[in-house]
Design a protein around this motif. Structure first.
Motif, PDB file in Angstrom:
ATOM      1  N   SER A 107      -5.444   2.154  -4.462  1.00 53.54           N
ATOM      2  CA  SER A 107      -3.999   2.036  -4.626  1.00 53.54           C
ATOM      3  C   SER A 107      -3.632   0.583  -4.862  1.00 53.54           C
ATOM      4  O   SER A 107      -4.274  -0.329  -4.343  1.00 53.54           O
ATOM      5  N   ARG A 375      -0.402   2.009   3.120  1.00 43.40           N
ATOM      6  CA  ARG A 375      -0.087   3.117   2.240  1.00 43.40           C
ATOM      7  C   ARG A 375       1.401   3.198   1.935  1.00 43.40           C
ATOM      8  O   ARG A 375       1.805   3.711   0.901  1.00 43.40           O
ATOM      9  N   PRO A 380      -0.777   4.808  -5.893  1.00 44.48           N
ATOM     10  CA  PRO A 380      -2.101   5.297  -6.324  1.00 44.48           C
ATOM     11  C   PRO A 380      -2.300   5.027  -7.805  1.00 44.48           C
ATOM     12  O   PRO A 380      -1.349   5.041  -8.588  1.00 44.48           O
ATOM     13  N   THR A 381      -3.551   4.779  -8.201  1.00 40.09           N
ATOM     14  CA  THR A 381      -3.804   4.440  -9.596  1.00 40.09           C
ATOM     15  C   THR A 381      -3.565   5.602 -10.528  1.00 40.09           C
ATOM     16  O   THR A 381      -3.419   5.416 -11.727  1.00 40.09           O
ATOM     17  N   THR A 383      -1.640   9.804 -10.371  1.00 42.11           N
ATOM     18  CA  THR A 383      -1.119  10.913  -9.581  1.00 42.11           C
ATOM     19  C   THR A 383      -0.821  12.132 -10.444  1.00 42.11           C
ATOM     20  O   THR A 383      -0.254  13.097  -9.970  1.00 42.11           O
TER      21      THR A 383
END
Length: 424
Positions: A107, A375, A380-381, A383
């Motif tokens: 992420s 988080r 996130p890279t 989704t």
């Protein structure tokens, strides 16, 4: 023109011999829209990233990324405590080039969302130190840029001369920056292998087996060079909660002579991003960019009214505070097309955050947070759900067999669709 996932999947099969793509999904982070990108899943389980640049500036950056990744030999990669994308191939693509690399999971975290203490912050400091500890031959053997402290200082002087000549920089800032430029203590550093000023989002963060956040990979390598190590730490000016942890961990992990002026130079480079933006507007004859940069410079000038940049140097350290929050979000000076919205005054880049008032200073109480929890705010890279593709292997019944994706045919279809959309 946006590229379809099927077209990007076809590029992967063309660039990587023997690759059988079974699924593809959009890559939703990074690049600020400068590349059409997707993650392609292969039959053997590997995941590849396909990128197609959307303009000439993005194409130059992607080309530099390829050179840098190829300079990271297997021996160099074994030294690094994190992953770096592996180069797999390129293929001509509708007047430009598609680049295929391995996919690094993790992420991306904005500077303001990085908590202090053990976890992402300490791991980022150690990761930057690991890059700076690489042998210079990694850069020199690839013919990548090498800049001495004297050249780095001369570049700052060039930017100040160009910005000052415009008459759009407040006197307070020019005096502040000239004073730093003329102080020899600031420039007595040792150049190091550098990422060229990569932002915090260049680091992919993931939990280790113990559930502690750490840098799993570094994504952006196009700035690989030998340069001022403070450039890679300038984004800590946007991380008031974690800057101390990052810089302290870096100092312990770096196999280098102590650099008493590192924090001050990092902050100077952060502030100078505004000047770079102004100079970009001047050099490209963009009055909208010039006006935008001038407004931000006025805000910065008001915010540092009672602050003396070199005071930290005299004390042996300098606190990189949240007065420059989101400084790493300054638009890339080579990337904005003429039709783009050039305003830096967005909800992610609020000039009010530039204030150095005591009420919002770097030493303001932090909100409670678990030190390992990065988080919240992490991106996130990817989704997007994956699209499953049919196998390209021959079927028992020739009438039902499938064939590899035809990239040229898909590109032609895309262009026809775009033409019809524009006509409609």
């Amino acid at each position: 023109m946006p590229r379809s996932l099927l077209t990007l999947a076809a590029a992967a099969t063309a660039a990587v011999p023997g690759a059988e793509v079974t699924g593809v999904r959009a890559l939703t982070s990074g690049g600020a829209g400068r590349n059409s990108a997707a993650v392609a899943t292969l039959a053997d389980g590997r995941e590849l990233v396909v990128r197609v640049p959307v303009d000439e500036a993005a194409e130059r950056e992607l080309s530099a990324d390829v050179v840098a990744l190829r300079a990271l030999t297997s021996g160099v990669r074994r030294i690094l405590p994190f992953d770096a994308p592996a180069f797999h191939g390129t293929v001509p693509f509708d007047g430009t080039t598609a680049v295929v690399t391995s996919y690094v999971r993790g992420s991306q975290v904005e500077p303001a969302d990085i908590p202090a203490g053990r976890g992402a912050a300490s791991s980022m400091g150690a990761a930057i130190a690991a890059v700076h500890s690489l042998p210079g031959s990694v850069v020199r053997s690839a013919g990548l840029p090498v800049r001495s402290p004297e050249q780095a200082r001369a570049e700052v002087e060039r930017v100040l001369d160009a910005a000052g000549a415009s008459g759009r920089v407040p006197v307070r800032l020019m005096v502040r920056w000239r004073e730093a430029l003329e102080d020899d203590r600031l420039w007595a550093f040792e150049s190091a292998v550098s990422l060229g000023g990569a932002a915090s989002t260049a680091y992919a963060v993931a939990d280790d087996l113990a559930g502690v956040a750490k840098v799993a990979g570094v994504l952006d390598w196009h700035g690989l060079s030998i340069d001022d190590p403070a450039l890679d730490l300038r984004w800590t000016a946007s991380a008031p909660r974690s800057a101390d942890t990052i810089l302290e961990t870096y100092a312990v992990a770096a196999h280098r002579a102590p650099d008493a002026a590192l924090r001050v130079r990092a902050r100077l480079h952060a502030e100078l991003e505004f000047a770079h933006w102004l100079v970009h507007g001047l050099e490209t004859h963009r009055p909208d960019v010039v006006d935008d940069a001038a407004a931000l410079l006025e805000s910065l000038s008001d915010g540092v009214r009672d602050d003396r940049l070199l005071a930290g140097l005299a004390a042996g350290s300098s606190d990189v505070d949240d007065a420059l929050a989101a400084i790493d979000r300054v638009p890339d000076t080579a990337a904005a097309p003429p039709s783009a919205d050039t305003s830096m005054q967005t909800d992610a880049y609020d000039p009010s955050l530039l204030s150095l008032d005591a009420e919002v200073g770097w030493d303001a109480p932090e909100p409670e947070a678990h030190p390992d929890d990065v988080r919240t705010g992490a991106v996130p890279t990817d989704t997007v759900p994956e699209i499953r593709l049919p196998s390209a292997q021959p079927a028992d019944d020739a009438a039902n067999a499938t064939v590899p994706l035809d990239m040229d045919e898909l590109i032609a279809l895309e262009r026809e669709t775009e033409r019809r959309r524009n006509q409609g």
